[in-house]
Design a protein around this motif. Sequence first.
Motif, PDB file in Angstrom:
ATOM      1  N   TYR A 113      -5.802   3.969   2.328  1.00  4.07           N
ATOM      2  CA  TYR A 113      -5.692   3.777   3.528  1.00  4.07           C
ATOM      3  C   TYR A 113      -6.597   3.011   4.539  1.00  4.07           C
ATOM      4  CZ  TYR A 113      -5.564   5.856   8.442  1.00  4.07           C
ATOM      5  OH  TYR A 113      -5.368   6.048   9.834  1.00  4.07           O
ATOM      6  N   LEU A 114      -7.856   3.134   4.014  1.00  7.74           N
ATOM      7  CA  LEU A 114      -8.929   2.047   4.859  1.00  7.74           C
ATOM      8  C   LEU A 114      -8.610   0.738   4.340  1.00  7.74           C
ATOM      9  CD1 LEU A 114     -11.978   4.329   3.812  1.00  7.74           C
ATOM     10  CD2 LEU A 114     -11.090   3.885   6.088  1.00  7.74           C
ATOM     11  N   GLU A 115      -8.451   0.261   3.093  1.00  9.51           N
ATOM     12  CA  GLU A 115      -8.229  -0.928   2.724  1.00  9.51           C
ATOM     13  C   GLU A 115      -6.791  -1.431   3.597  1.00  9.51           C
ATOM     14  OE1 GLU A 115      -8.834  -4.538   0.893  1.00  9.51           O
ATOM     15  OE2 GLU A 115     -10.026  -2.898   1.048  1.00  9.51           O
ATOM     16  N   ALA A 116      -5.917  -0.739   3.868  1.00 11.54           N
ATOM     17  CA  ALA A 116      -4.680  -1.265   4.525  1.00 11.54           C
ATOM     18  C   ALA A 116      -4.980  -1.309   6.028  1.00 11.54           C
ATOM     19  CB  ALA A 116      -3.588  -0.081   4.511  1.00 11.54           C
ATOM     20  N   SER A 117      -5.818  -0.697   6.546  1.00 13.51           N
ATOM     21  CA  SER A 117      -6.421  -0.908   7.972  1.00 13.51           C
ATOM     22  C   SER A 117      -7.228  -2.070   8.185  1.00 13.51           C
ATOM     23  CB  SER A 117      -7.088   0.383   8.457  1.00 13.51           C
ATOM     24  OG  SER A 117      -8.558   0.598   7.900  1.00 13.51           O
ATOM     25  N   ARG A 118      -7.712  -2.634   7.065  1.00  8.26           N
ATOM     26  CA  ARG A 118      -8.584  -3.693   7.228  1.00  8.26           C
ATOM     27  C   ARG A 118      -7.874  -5.029   6.696  1.00  8.26           C
ATOM     28  NH1 ARG A 118     -12.806  -0.273   4.989  1.00  8.26           N
ATOM     29  NH2 ARG A 118     -12.122  -0.693   2.744  1.00  8.26           N
ATOM     30  N   LEU A 133      -6.049  12.561   7.237  1.00  7.98           N
ATOM     31  CA  LEU A 133      -6.733  12.286   8.606  1.00  7.98           C
ATOM     32  C   LEU A 133      -7.787  13.241   8.578  1.00  7.98           C
ATOM     33  CD1 LEU A 133      -4.095  10.496  10.607  1.00  7.98           C
ATOM     34  CD2 LEU A 133      -5.690   9.433   9.289  1.00  7.98           C
ATOM     35  N   ARG A 177      -7.472   7.923   0.441  1.00 14.00           N
ATOM     36  CA  ARG A 177      -8.482   7.593   1.258  1.00 14.00           C
ATOM     37  C   ARG A 177      -8.710   6.190   1.302  1.00 14.00           C
ATOM     38  NH1 ARG A 177     -13.071  12.059   0.841  1.00 14.00           N
ATOM     39  NH2 ARG A 177     -12.413  11.720  -1.231  1.00 14.00           N
ATOM     40  N   VAL A 184       2.992  -1.410   4.098  1.00 17.49           N
ATOM     41  CA  VAL A 184       2.577   0.005   3.923  1.00 17.49           C
ATOM     42  C   VAL A 184       3.844   0.888   3.584  1.00 17.49           C
ATOM     43  CG1 VAL A 184       1.597   2.303   5.100  1.00 17.49           C
ATOM     44  CG2 VAL A 184       0.583  -0.116   5.304  1.00 17.49           C
ATOM     45  N   TYR A 229       1.004  -1.337   0.172  1.00 20.67           N
ATOM     46  CA  TYR A 229       0.013  -0.105  -0.117  1.00 20.67           C
ATOM     47  C   TYR A 229       0.920   1.244   0.008  1.00 20.67           C
ATOM     48  CZ  TYR A 229      -3.700  -3.171   1.865  1.00 20.67           C
ATOM     49  OH  TYR A 229      -4.225  -4.318   1.918  1.00 20.67           O
TER      50      TYR A 229
END
Length: 158
Positions: free
Chosen positions: A85-90, A106, A82, A95, A73
Motif C-alpha cells: 500500500y505504501l509503495e503504491a502511494s509513492r 488503514l 502495508r 492497483v 499492486y
Amino acid sequence: MAPVQKLAVEVWSPLPPDASGVADYVEEQLATLNEALALTLVAENPAGVNEELRRRYRVIGPARSDPSSLRVYHVGNSPAHRAIYLEASRVPGVVVLHEWNLHELLLGFAVLFAFVRTVRAFGGKILGLRFDLDAQLVNKLLQPDTTEADVAHAATAP
C-alpha cells in the motif's frame, strides 16, 4: 519477423506461503500471465516465498525493483499489505483492490501513527518505558512482518 518482446511487469503481492487469500489468488494467475508478460514477483522477504514459485519465476525484494517495469499492486485488507500500500502511494502502477474497503489495513496505520505521536508527545517515555523512535524504527514498525516483540524491543528501561 522479429520476436515480440514481452512487457516487463512487476507483481507486488503477498505470496505463498503467506496466509493470505490474495497470495493464493495471485499464485493461481501467474502461469497465465507469464505466457504474455515478462513477470517479476516482488515480495518483502523473497527467501520466504514458496520454493516452487522461486524456481519458476524471478522473485526479488522491493529494493531490487526496476523502475522501468509496469507495477501491479495487489492490495487487500490486512497488515500483510502495508508495504505494498505504501509503495503504491509513492510509485505509480496498477492497483488491484481485493476488498471493497481497507478499514483493517488503514486502522493499523492509524494505530501505529497514534502510538508514534503519543510517544513523541511524552518525550519518548510511556508507562516507565523509554521508546527511541527514530525514522529507521518507525519504518520497521510499518513493515508487514512487524510483531509485538518488535515494538517491545523498541522499549528500553528509563
